[in-house]
Design a protein around this motif. Structure first.
Motif, short mmCIF file in Angstrom:
data_model
loop_
_atom_site.label_atom_id
_atom_site.label_comp_id
_atom_site.label_asym_id
_atom_site.label_seq_id
_atom_site.Cartn_x
_atom_site.Cartn_y
_atom_site.Cartn_z
N HIS A 1 -80.45 -25.30 -30.77
CA HIS A 1 -81.57 -24.38 -30.52
C HIS A 1 -82.90 -25.12 -30.55
O HIS A 1 -83.77 -24.90 -29.69
CB HIS A 1 -81.57 -23.25 -31.54
CG HIS A 1 -82.70 -22.29 -31.37
ND1 HIS A 1 -82.74 -21.36 -30.35
CD2 HIS A 1 -83.86 -22.13 -32.08
CE1 HIS A 1 -83.86 -20.66 -30.43
NE2 HIS A 1 -84.55 -21.11 -31.47
N SER B 1 -79.20 -23.11 -16.96
CA SER B 1 -78.34 -22.47 -17.97
C SER B 1 -77.06 -21.89 -17.36
O SER B 1 -76.23 -21.33 -18.09
CB SER B 1 -79.11 -21.36 -18.70
OG SER B 1 -79.47 -20.32 -17.81
N THR C 1 -66.77 -23.35 -21.43
CA THR C 1 -66.70 -23.01 -22.86
C THR C 1 -68.02 -23.27 -23.58
O THR C 1 -68.11 -23.07 -24.79
CB THR C 1 -65.58 -23.83 -23.54
OG1 THR C 1 -65.87 -25.23 -23.40
CG2 THR C 1 -64.22 -23.51 -22.93
N TRP C 2 -69.03 -23.73 -22.86
CA TRP C 2 -70.31 -24.06 -23.47
C TRP C 2 -71.18 -22.82 -23.62
O TRP C 2 -71.10 -21.87 -22.83
CB TRP C 2 -71.07 -25.07 -22.61
CG TRP C 2 -70.46 -26.42 -22.55
CD1 TRP C 2 -69.36 -26.88 -23.22
CD2 TRP C 2 -70.92 -27.52 -21.75
NE1 TRP C 2 -69.10 -28.19 -22.90
CE2 TRP C 2 -70.04 -28.61 -22.01
CE3 TRP C 2 -71.97 -27.70 -20.87
CZ2 TRP C 2 -70.20 -29.85 -21.39
CZ3 TRP C 2 -72.14 -28.93 -20.25
CH2 TRP C 2 -71.26 -29.99 -20.51
N THR C 3 -72.07 -22.86 -24.62
CA THR C 3 -73.10 -21.84 -24.75
C THR C 3 -74.14 -22.04 -23.66
O THR C 3 -74.21 -23.11 -23.03
CB THR C 3 -73.79 -21.93 -26.11
OG1 THR C 3 -74.50 -23.19 -26.19
CG2 THR C 3 -72.78 -21.83 -27.25
N LYS C 4 -74.95 -21.04 -23.43
CA LYS C 4 -76.03 -21.17 -22.44
C LYS C 4 -77.00 -22.28 -22.84
O LYS C 4 -77.51 -23.01 -21.98
CB LYS C 4 -76.77 -19.84 -22.29
CG LYS C 4 -76.15 -18.89 -21.28
CD LYS C 4 -77.07 -17.71 -21.00
CE LYS C 4 -76.60 -16.91 -19.79
NZ LYS C 4 -76.73 -17.67 -18.53
N GLU C 5 -77.26 -22.42 -24.15
CA GLU C 5 -78.18 -23.47 -24.60
C GLU C 5 -77.63 -24.85 -24.29
O GLU C 5 -78.35 -25.71 -23.79
CB GLU C 5 -78.45 -23.33 -26.10
CG GLU C 5 -79.44 -22.21 -26.43
CD GLU C 5 -79.78 -22.17 -27.90
OE1 GLU C 5 -78.98 -22.68 -28.71
OE2 GLU C 5 -80.84 -21.62 -28.25
N LYS C 6 -76.33 -25.08 -24.59
CA LYS C 6 -75.74 -26.38 -24.31
C LYS C 6 -75.70 -26.65 -22.81
O LYS C 6 -75.97 -27.77 -22.36
CB LYS C 6 -74.33 -26.46 -24.90
CG LYS C 6 -73.63 -27.80 -24.65
CD LYS C 6 -72.27 -27.84 -25.32
CE LYS C 6 -71.51 -29.11 -24.98
NZ LYS C 6 -72.18 -30.33 -25.44
#
Length: 301
Positions: free
Chosen positions: A123, A145, A153-158
């Motif tokens: 973050h 994003s 499988t990644w978050t939007k942030e990653k």
């Protein structure tokens, strides 16, 4: 009907929680040595291992054979360390090596991103990138994003951090790496990449060397002149070790102009990150061959 599956590996390394960049190795695209052994054991009973130069004859095979091509990207020292396993099972490895890994003040952009993500709160890192982008941050978030993969499988942030930093190496990635990780690129490079003696030993053992861009940078970020220069340097580097030129696209990115240059350079095959197999019924192009991410496709437990 025969099928051909081309498998892609990156990091294959044993780590413990005290190791530098330990969190990096939780990436689902990486495996440890025992997991790699397990995958080889699983595959050896299900596939016939071939080299890229056997693809055409394998596709023409009318039997029900299943063929596998084993490829390894980024010129990592890990690939030298697992060479005895490949030799044990008579597997021809294809190693896509950026020429710049021999210049020891160099770290591949994607590796810099992974190291940052392993050491800095996700973050915090995403917010700092957005702050640095200023008025462009909303447009950048919308663009970066979103994943280009069907299964993500990644978050939007990653996803945002990875895509954005890969596209902005000079103005975002390199300064953030120096701030949070190190200015000593050489020491880190020595821990991660092959040297010339490793490459020669691989070739002498019958394995194949291919290009991965001279610096493993997204070729779409280059202007036409710099892209051509990168590919010409890449072929010169590969020709030091073998006569036939093959290639894998850094970050899986390419366009028609890049393919035209590879054709001019007499590139036999080039590999993408499209996850599918080949059969005699597929209409395939030599410079757009698909590859599976092996750690996400082959069981290893």
């Amino acid at each position: 009907m025969s099928t051909i599956s081309i498998f892609m590996y990156h990091d294959i390394r044993d780590v413990n929680p005290n190791d530098i960049f330990y969190n990096r190795y939780q990436n689902r695209s990486f495996v440890n040595v025992q997991q790699f052994k397990n995958q080889l054991f699983y595959m050896k009973d299900r596939f016939k291992f071939i080299s890229p130069f056997d693809i055409k004859s394998a596709i023409a095979d009318k039997s029900d054979s299943h063929y596998a091509v084993m490829t390894f990207d980024d010129g990592l020292i890990d690939h030298y360390d697992i060479l005895p396993l490949l030799n044990k099972y008579n597997i021809i490895g294809t190693f896509f090596i950026p020429g710049n890994v021999l210049h020891k003040n160099f770290i591949i952009d994607s590796n810099q991103v992974q190291m940052l993500e392993s050491e800095v709160d996700m973050h915090t890192l995403a917010q700092e990138i957005l702050d640095l982008l200023g008025d462009e941050k909303d447009e950048a978030w919308e663009k970066y994003s979103k994943s280009k993969f069907r299964v993500n499988t990644w978050t939007k942030e990653k996803t945002f951090i990875t895509n954005c930093l890969r596209d902005h190496p000079k103005d975002l990635l390199n300064p953030l790496f120096r701030k949070y990780i190190s200015e000593d690129y050489e020491s880190i490079s020595n821990m991660f990449y092959l040297n010339e003696n490793h490459i020669k030993e691989m070739v002498n053992a019958g394995h194949i060397i291919g290009g991965h861009g001279f610096a493993s940078k997204n070729l779409l970020l280059f202007n036409s002149e710099d892209m051509r220069k990168d590919l010409y340097l890449t072929k010169e580097f590969i020709n030091q070790y073998q006569n036939k030129f093959i290639f894998s696209y850094p970050n899986g990115r390419y366009n028609d102009e890049i393919i035209e240059v590879l054709q001019d350079l007499d590139c036999h095959y080039s590999f993408t990150t499209e996850d599918k197999s080949l059969t005699e019924f597929d209409i395939y192009e030599d410079l757009k061959l698909p590859r599976y991410c092996a750690p996400q496709r082959i069981p290893y437990n």
